[in-house]
Design an enzyme around this catalytic site. Structure first.
Site, PDB file in Angstrom:
ATOM      1  N   ARG A  52       0.846  -1.188   0.000  1.00  0.00           N
ATOM      2  CA  ARG A  52       0.000   0.000   0.000  1.00  0.00           C
ATOM      3  C   ARG A  52       0.887   1.245   0.000  1.00  0.00           C
ATOM      4  O   ARG A  52       1.472   1.596   1.025  1.00  0.00           O
ATOM      5  CB  ARG A  52      -0.900   0.019   1.235  1.00  0.00           C
ATOM      6  CG  ARG A  52      -1.956  -1.078   1.231  1.00  0.00           C
ATOM      7  CD  ARG A  52      -2.929  -0.902   2.375  1.00  0.00           C
ATOM      8  NE  ARG A  52      -2.291  -1.122   3.672  1.00  0.00           N
ATOM      9  CZ  ARG A  52      -2.924  -1.011   4.840  1.00  0.00           C
ATOM     10  NH1 ARG A  52      -4.194  -0.646   4.876  1.00  0.00           N
ATOM     11  NH2 ARG A  52      -2.300  -1.250   5.966  1.00  0.00           N
ATOM     12  N   ASP A  54       1.462   5.259  -0.070  1.00  0.00           N
ATOM     13  CA  ASP A  54       0.702   6.385   0.467  1.00  0.00           C
ATOM     14  C   ASP A  54       0.399   7.419  -0.616  1.00  0.00           C
ATOM     15  O   ASP A  54       0.916   7.345  -1.735  1.00  0.00           O
ATOM     16  CB  ASP A  54       1.482   7.052   1.608  1.00  0.00           C
ATOM     17  CG  ASP A  54       1.569   6.171   2.838  1.00  0.00           C
ATOM     18  OD1 ASP A  54       0.664   5.332   3.031  1.00  0.00           O
ATOM     19  OD2 ASP A  54       2.545   6.327   3.611  1.00  0.00           O
ATOM     20  N   ARG A 199      10.075   6.768   4.536  1.00  0.00           N
ATOM     21  CA  ARG A 199      10.069   8.228   4.694  1.00  0.00           C
ATOM     22  C   ARG A 199      10.559   8.642   6.077  1.00  0.00           C
ATOM     23  O   ARG A 199      11.212   9.678   6.249  1.00  0.00           O
ATOM     24  CB  ARG A 199       8.682   8.778   4.417  1.00  0.00           C
ATOM     25  CG  ARG A 199       8.275   8.656   2.946  1.00  0.00           C
ATOM     26  CD  ARG A 199       6.787   8.857   2.753  1.00  0.00           C
ATOM     27  NE  ARG A 199       6.355  10.178   3.168  1.00  0.00           N
ATOM     28  CZ  ARG A 199       5.083  10.526   3.351  1.00  0.00           C
ATOM     29  NH1 ARG A 199       4.117   9.624   3.143  1.00  0.00           N
ATOM     30  NH2 ARG A 199       4.769  11.742   3.710  1.00  0.00           N
TER      31      ARG A 199
END
Length: 249
Positions: A52, A54, A199
């Site tokens: 998944r 973002d 991140r």
């Protein structure tokens, strides 16, 4: 009726999407893909992705699996052309191929690789595709800190809270910065990644690069297992999923 499972290999520019997974509050890559698949194959199709991504995150390689009922060889042979005609320019299907009926795009993946792009000088052609960082970074120290990550498996400090994962353990096999003419690219490979992990790692290593923390403090951050001790998440625009590995592909 005969049901067969297929893998769809695709890539996408994530700028205009609210991530991969279907959600009610914004258009997603999965929503667009499923609509195109259902239209082309004339049956209701719900894809399952290898992960998944973002909002704003890109993928140069992404896999999803689908189940199809009574499709012809001709439909499969023409699927790439047909699907790309139905999809927006920001999503491209590269191939669709049959796999075992129990093959799973997410759980069967043995490794994933991400790249994060950062540039120092304003460049209109990098808009929404790389993070414009205004300042200097010590890339040598960032690489030293990145190597420390290979010593650990519990990365709770880099994970979003309440992600409903059973474990925060990951095995990182590669983490390296490369200097570019106008910026740097960070490459990281692991067997799995947590939500927001790359991140958050990048944000922590940037702290090292600008001298906010010393190299060895990264070890203390990881060992703390506390997200509040790690750096802020860097912008999504610079992140790309670039490779997903399977034992049978």
């Amino acid at each position: 009726m005969e049901t067969k499972r297929y893998f769809v290999e695709l890539s996408y520019n994530g700028t205009d999407f609210h991530g991969w997974q279907m959600q009610p509050n914004g258009i997603t890559v999965q929503e667009c893909l499923d609509k195109a698949l259902s239209t082309y194959f004339r049956q209701e199709i719900v894809s399952l992705g290898c992960g998944r991504t973002d909002t704003g995150v890109h993928a140069t390689q992404f896999y999803a699996h689908i189940d199809l009922v009574n499709v012809t060889h001709k439909q499969i042979a023409n699927a790439t052309t047909g699907l790309n005609a139905l999809l927006p320019y920001s999503i491209a299907v590269h191939r669709i191929f049959e796999v075992a009926t129990d093959a799973h795009a997410r759980f069967d993946a043995t490794a994933r690789e991400y790249k994060y792009h950062l540039h120092f000088q304003k460049d209109p052609f990098k808009l929404d595709r790389s993070w414009l960082y205004k300042g200097e970074l010590d890339v040598e120290k960032m690489n030293q800190a990145a190597q420390l990550l290979l010593q650990y498996t519990d990365f709770s400090c880099f994970s979003k809270s309440n992600t409903q994962t059973f474990t925060n353990n990951c095995k990182i096999s590669h983490a390296m910065f490369e200097l570019q003419p106008n910026g740097i690219i960070f490459t990281i490979k692991a067997d799995r990644f947590l939500r927001n992990m790359v991140r958050a790692i990048m944000g922590t290593l940037v702290m090292v690069g600008r001298g906010d923390i010393e190299v060895q403090e990264v070890s203390k951050i990881v060992e703390s297992k506390n997200r509040g001790n790690a750096g802020q998440s860097v912008p999504a625009c610079g992140l790309y999923l670039v490779a997903v590995e399977y034992p049978y592909i």
